[in-house]
Design a protein around this motif. Structure first.
Motif, PDB file in Angstrom:
ATOM      1  N   MET A   1      -3.931  17.607   7.834  1.00  0.00           N
ATOM      2  CA  MET A   1      -4.641  16.552   8.555  1.00  0.00           C
ATOM      3  C   MET A   1      -4.063  15.192   8.165  1.00  0.00           C
ATOM      4  SD  MET A   1      -8.617  15.261   8.249  1.00  0.00           S
ATOM      5  CE  MET A   1      -9.363  16.772   8.864  1.00  0.00           C
ATOM      6  N   THR A   2      -3.907  14.328   9.159  1.00  0.00           N
ATOM      7  CA  THR A   2      -3.532  12.947   8.893  1.00  0.00           C
ATOM      8  C   THR A   2      -4.654  12.267   8.124  1.00  0.00           C
ATOM      9  OG1 THR A   2      -2.226  12.837  10.915  1.00  0.00           O
ATOM     10  CG2 THR A   2      -2.910  10.759   9.959  1.00  0.00           C
ATOM     11  N   ASP A   3      -4.285  11.450   7.142  1.00  0.00           N
ATOM     12  CA  ASP A   3      -5.308  10.766   6.350  1.00  0.00           C
ATOM     13  C   ASP A   3      -6.018   9.691   7.161  1.00  0.00           C
ATOM     14  OD1 ASP A   3      -4.721  12.150   3.883  1.00  0.00           O
ATOM     15  OD2 ASP A   3      -2.932  10.901   3.704  1.00  0.00           O
ATOM     16  N   VAL A   4      -5.218   8.870   7.870  1.00  0.00           N
ATOM     17  CA  VAL A   4      -5.766   7.739   8.622  1.00  0.00           C
ATOM     18  C   VAL A   4      -5.121   7.702   9.990  1.00  0.00           C
ATOM     19  CG1 VAL A   4      -6.090   5.229   8.699  1.00  0.00           C
ATOM     20  CG2 VAL A   4      -6.101   6.406   6.489  1.00  0.00           C
ATOM     21  N   ILE A   5      -5.934   7.522  11.028  1.00  0.00           N
ATOM     22  CA  ILE A   5      -5.405   7.272  12.363  1.00  0.00           C
ATOM     23  C   ILE A   5      -5.867   5.895  12.810  1.00  0.00           C
ATOM     24  CG2 ILE A   5      -5.143   9.658  13.092  1.00  0.00           C
ATOM     25  CD1 ILE A   5      -7.804   9.532  14.474  1.00  0.00           C
ATOM     26  N   ILE A   6      -4.982   5.208  13.519  1.00  0.00           N
ATOM     27  CA  ILE A   6      -5.239   3.826  13.911  1.00  0.00           C
ATOM     28  C   ILE A   6      -5.017   3.676  15.405  1.00  0.00           C
ATOM     29  CG2 ILE A   6      -4.566   1.410  13.587  1.00  0.00           C
ATOM     30  CD1 ILE A   6      -3.555   2.173  10.807  1.00  0.00           C
ATOM     31  N   ALA A   7      -6.001   3.108  16.089  1.00  0.00           N
ATOM     32  CA  ALA A   7      -5.879   2.790  17.510  1.00  0.00           C
ATOM     33  C   ALA A   7      -5.439   1.335  17.637  1.00  0.00           C
ATOM     34  CB  ALA A   7      -7.216   2.998  18.213  1.00  0.00           C
ATOM     35  N   GLY A   8      -4.272   1.114  18.221  1.00  0.00           N
ATOM     36  CA  GLY A   8      -3.798  -0.243  18.441  1.00  0.00           C
ATOM     37  C   GLY A   8      -2.661  -0.623  17.530  1.00  0.00           C
ATOM     38  N   ALA A   9      -1.484  -0.894  18.125  1.00  0.00           N
ATOM     39  CA  ALA A   9      -0.287  -1.229  17.358  1.00  0.00           C
ATOM     40  C   ALA A   9       0.074  -2.696  17.482  1.00  0.00           C
ATOM     41  CB  ALA A   9       0.889  -0.356  17.805  1.00  0.00           C
ATOM     42  N   GLY A  10      -0.950  -3.536  17.650  1.00  0.00           N
ATOM     43  CA  GLY A  10      -0.722  -4.970  17.542  1.00  0.00           C
ATOM     44  C   GLY A  10      -0.599  -5.362  16.080  1.00  0.00           C
ATOM     45  N   PRO A  11      -0.621  -6.648  15.774  1.00  0.00           N
ATOM     46  CA  PRO A  11      -0.426  -7.080  14.386  1.00  0.00           C
ATOM     47  C   PRO A  11      -1.413  -6.486  13.393  1.00  0.00           C
ATOM     48  CG  PRO A  11      -0.117  -8.927  15.870  1.00  0.00           C
ATOM     49  CD  PRO A  11      -0.626  -7.802  16.707  1.00  0.00           C
ATOM     50  N   ALA A  12      -2.697  -6.418  13.723  1.00  0.00           N
ATOM     51  CA  ALA A  12      -3.677  -5.878  12.780  1.00  0.00           C
ATOM     52  C   ALA A  12      -3.424  -4.399  12.515  1.00  0.00           C
ATOM     53  CB  ALA A  12      -5.088  -6.093  13.301  1.00  0.00           C
ATOM     54  N   GLY A  13      -3.198  -3.639  13.584  1.00  0.00           N
ATOM     55  CA  GLY A  13      -2.971  -2.207  13.413  1.00  0.00           C
ATOM     56  C   GLY A  13      -1.703  -1.889  12.656  1.00  0.00           C
ATOM     57  N   THR A  14      -0.619  -2.616  12.959  1.00  0.00           N
ATOM     58  CA  THR A  14       0.641  -2.319  12.277  1.00  0.00           C
ATOM     59  C   THR A  14       0.593  -2.751  10.813  1.00  0.00           C
ATOM     60  OG1 THR A  14       1.566  -4.380  13.177  1.00  0.00           O
ATOM     61  CG2 THR A  14       2.121  -2.340  14.316  1.00  0.00           C
ATOM     62  N   ALA A  16      -2.126  -2.814   8.915  1.00  0.00           N
ATOM     63  CA  ALA A  16      -2.940  -1.795   8.254  1.00  0.00           C
ATOM     64  C   ALA A  16      -2.125  -0.524   8.013  1.00  0.00           C
ATOM     65  CB  ALA A  16      -4.180  -1.485   9.093  1.00  0.00           C
ATOM     66  N   ALA A  17      -1.398  -0.093   9.037  1.00  0.00           N
ATOM     67  CA  ALA A  17      -0.602   1.126   8.914  1.00  0.00           C
ATOM     68  C   ALA A  17       0.481   0.980   7.853  1.00  0.00           C
ATOM     69  CB  ALA A  17       0.025   1.463  10.265  1.00  0.00           C
ATOM     70  N   LEU A  18       1.137  -0.159   7.839  1.00  0.00           N
ATOM     71  CA  LEU A  18       2.221  -0.378   6.887  1.00  0.00           C
ATOM     72  C   LEU A  18       1.703  -0.404   5.450  1.00  0.00           C
ATOM     73  CD1 LEU A  18       5.213  -2.684   7.432  1.00  0.00           C
ATOM     74  CD2 LEU A  18       4.021  -2.769   5.247  1.00  0.00           C
ATOM     75  N   VAL A  19       0.593  -1.104   5.207  1.00  0.00           N
ATOM     76  CA  VAL A  19       0.024  -1.154   3.854  1.00  0.00           C
ATOM     77  C   VAL A  19      -0.350   0.245   3.382  1.00  0.00           C
ATOM     78  CG1 VAL A  19      -1.963  -1.984   2.514  1.00  0.00           C
ATOM     79  CG2 VAL A  19      -0.758  -3.536   4.054  1.00  0.00           C
ATOM     80  N   LEU A  20      -0.943   1.030   4.265  1.00  0.00           N
ATOM     81  CA  LEU A  20      -1.335   2.393   3.911  1.00  0.00           C
ATOM     82  C   LEU A  20      -0.121   3.276   3.648  1.00  0.00           C
ATOM     83  CD1 LEU A  20      -4.224   2.761   6.485  1.00  0.00           C
ATOM     84  CD2 LEU A  20      -4.479   2.882   3.999  1.00  0.00           C
ATOM     85  N   ALA A  21       0.885   3.208   4.513  1.00  0.00           N
ATOM     86  CA  ALA A  21       2.074   4.042   4.347  1.00  0.00           C
ATOM     87  C   ALA A  21       2.805   3.706   3.055  1.00  0.00           C
ATOM     88  CB  ALA A  21       3.006   3.876   5.544  1.00  0.00           C
ATOM     89  N   GLN A  22       2.855   2.422   2.714  1.00  0.00           N
ATOM     90  CA  GLN A  22       3.514   2.029   1.470  1.00  0.00           C
ATOM     91  C   GLN A  22       2.784   2.559   0.248  1.00  0.00           C
ATOM     92  OE1 GLN A  22       3.772  -2.243   1.963  1.00  0.00           O
ATOM     93  NE2 GLN A  22       5.868  -2.125   2.756  1.00  0.00           N
ATOM     94  N   ALA A  23       1.491   2.888   0.412  1.00  0.00           N
ATOM     95  CA  ALA A  23       0.720   3.480  -0.676  1.00  0.00           C
ATOM     96  C   ALA A  23       0.779   5.000  -0.657  1.00  0.00           C
ATOM     97  CB  ALA A  23      -0.735   3.018  -0.581  1.00  0.00           C
ATOM     98  N   GLY A  24       1.590   5.587   0.219  1.00  0.00           N
ATOM     99  CA  GLY A  24       1.768   7.029   0.272  1.00  0.00           C
ATOM    100  C   GLY A  24       0.801   7.770   1.164  1.00  0.00           C
ATOM    101  N   VAL A  25       0.077   7.034   2.011  1.00  0.00           N
ATOM    102  CA  VAL A  25      -0.907   7.641   2.899  1.00  0.00           C
ATOM    103  C   VAL A  25      -0.233   8.121   4.180  1.00  0.00           C
ATOM    104  CG1 VAL A  25      -2.995   7.165   4.258  1.00  0.00           C
ATOM    105  CG2 VAL A  25      -2.750   6.210   1.954  1.00  0.00           C
ATOM    106  N   ARG A  26      -0.700   9.259   4.689  1.00  0.00           N
ATOM    107  CA  ARG A  26      -0.205   9.769   5.974  1.00  0.00           C
ATOM    108  C   ARG A  26      -0.965   9.063   7.103  1.00  0.00           C
ATOM    109  NH1 ARG A  26      -1.478  15.895   4.531  1.00  0.00           N
ATOM    110  NH2 ARG A  26      -3.290  14.722   3.743  1.00  0.00           N
ATOM    111  N   VAL A  27      -0.223   8.317   7.916  1.00  0.00           N
ATOM    112  CA  VAL A  27      -0.831   7.460   8.932  1.00  0.00           C
ATOM    113  C   VAL A  27      -0.215   7.752  10.297  1.00  0.00           C
ATOM    114  CG1 VAL A  27      -1.391   5.096   9.590  1.00  0.00           C
ATOM    115  CG2 VAL A  27      -1.014   5.649   7.183  1.00  0.00           C
TER     116      VAL A  27
END
Length: 375
Positions: A1-14, A16-27
């Motif tokens: 299972m993906t740890d986090v899913i994010i709706a929206g790839a504007g600045p806020a979504g990207t 959030a996704a980048l900070v999580l991925a850099q911490a080793g989270v599956r996004v």
């Protein structure tokens, strides 16, 4: 299972996704658009927003943008104040088409799974309906799928399907304003300063862009004016201070329309769901700080998601609400005060008199609007 899913790839979504991925989270990051895409915006990263990018190691995403040294604010009856940002502070003008694609590329490079052309159309609910467990998505082929995750982040804009479906956001009855914006070439008199021209019942923003282009946008709640199908150009042509500068200008994009602008939220999420960016609330963009709200709001949502993954939910949405209020409440009050002022012709005239008599006061307002105190 993906740890986090994010709706929206504007600045806020990207972010959030980048900070999580850099911490080793599956996004996994979904967006209904295919990038690059045009987005109605002031196209300016103010000094405070730029400081967030710098801290996150993302200053390179604004490479090639134009340095913005401050703001020019004009009112009626010839009032005009130039407010330079203090010290070495500067913003940067760059189109959202370029900025958003670069942020998305950075997120993908950090390990985020990016799915473009995929609409997050509804939240998935737990059996008792009290928690969000994921997203119902629609792919490019029209196929409907269900994606579950331990944390869902809705960063899908001011008209967020996810926030509205969970009754977290709504459009207030007042104020109701619309923005009309386009990109122009051949505008005279552009400089290293953004511009805000406050007029009776509307305001016009002009921002220089790389390549000799300019972003022009008018915001109004005047219902009579909204009936004009060519409102943006009418506003420009009828303004004695502005019209001559656009005499040889050419519109090189369609006129984008956004509104009603304001979005109120009752909370920054619910069990299983966190809100970020404009999905977490939206105030008129007249102060040019929307991107700092997006960058920092995306980061706050990511940090809360990390706590959830480490120790369980434990009212994470309430903690995010507290964090957002601590971070943004003063600026929200400031923006609402300016919004109310701009809606009142009498207040606009009084402010114009004050600015003419006390220009240093308006210069301090420009500093605060640009989030210079946060750099």
């Amino acid at each position: 299972m993906t740890d986090v899913i994010i709706a929206g790839a504007g600045p806020a979504g990207t972010i959030a996704a980048l900070v999580l991925a850099q911490a080793g989270v599956r996004v996994t990051l979904f967006d209904r658009a295919s990038f690059p895409r045009h987005k109605l915006c002031g196209d300016t990263v103010n000094p405070g927003a730029r400081a967030v990018l710098r801290r996150l190691g993302l200053d390179h995403v604004t490479a090639g943008g134009l340095s913005v040294k401050g703001m020019v604010v004009s009112g009626e009856r010839g009032v005009r104040v130039i407010g330079a940002y203090e010290g070495e502070c500067s913003g940067v003008a760059i189109s959202r088409r370029v900025l958003d694609e670069r942020l998305l590329t950075a997120a993908a490079a950090a390990g985020v799974e990016v799915q473009q052309g995929v609409l997050a159309q509804a939240p998935l609910r737990s059996d008792d309906g009290r928690a969000v467990t994921g997203l119902e998505i629609v792919g490019p082929s029209g196929r409907v799928d269900r994606q579950t995750a331990r944390v869902t982040i809705a960063a899908d804009g001011r008209s967020s399907r996810i926030a509205r479906a969970t009754d977290l956001s709504a459009t207030p009855r007042w104020p109701r304003r619309w923005a009309f914006g386009a990109i122009f070439s051949g505008v005279n008199g552009l400089s290293a300063f953004g511009e805000m021209h406050v007029r009776d019942r509307r305001y016009l923003g002009i921002a220089p862009l790389p390549g000799g282009y300019a972003n022009g946008c008018v915001v109004t709640g005047d219902r009579a004016a909204l009936r004009d199908p060519d409102l943006l150009m009418t506003t420009i042509r009828d303004d004695a201070e502005i019209a001559g500068r656009f005499a040889r200008a050419r519109r090189v994009s369609d006129v984008a329309v956004l509104g009603p602008l304001a979005v109120d939220v009752r909370a920054a999420g619910m069990p299983g769901l966190l809100l970020a960016g404009d999905a977490a609330g939206f105030i008129d963009p007249m102060t040019g700080d929307g991107l700092r709200f997006a960058f920092r709001g995306g980061e706050l949502a990511a940090l809360e998601a990390l706590r959830v993954l480490d120790g369980g939910w434990r009212d994470a949405h309430l903690r995010l609400d507290v964090a957002r209020r601590s971070e943004f409440a003063a600026k929200w009050r400031f923006n609402r005060a300016l919004r109310a002022l701009a809606a009142s012709p009498a207040a606009v005239r009084a402010a114009g008199v004050s600015a003419a008599l006390l220009p240093p006061l308006l210069r301090r307002v420009i500093q605060y609007a640009g989030d210079v105190h946060l750099t």
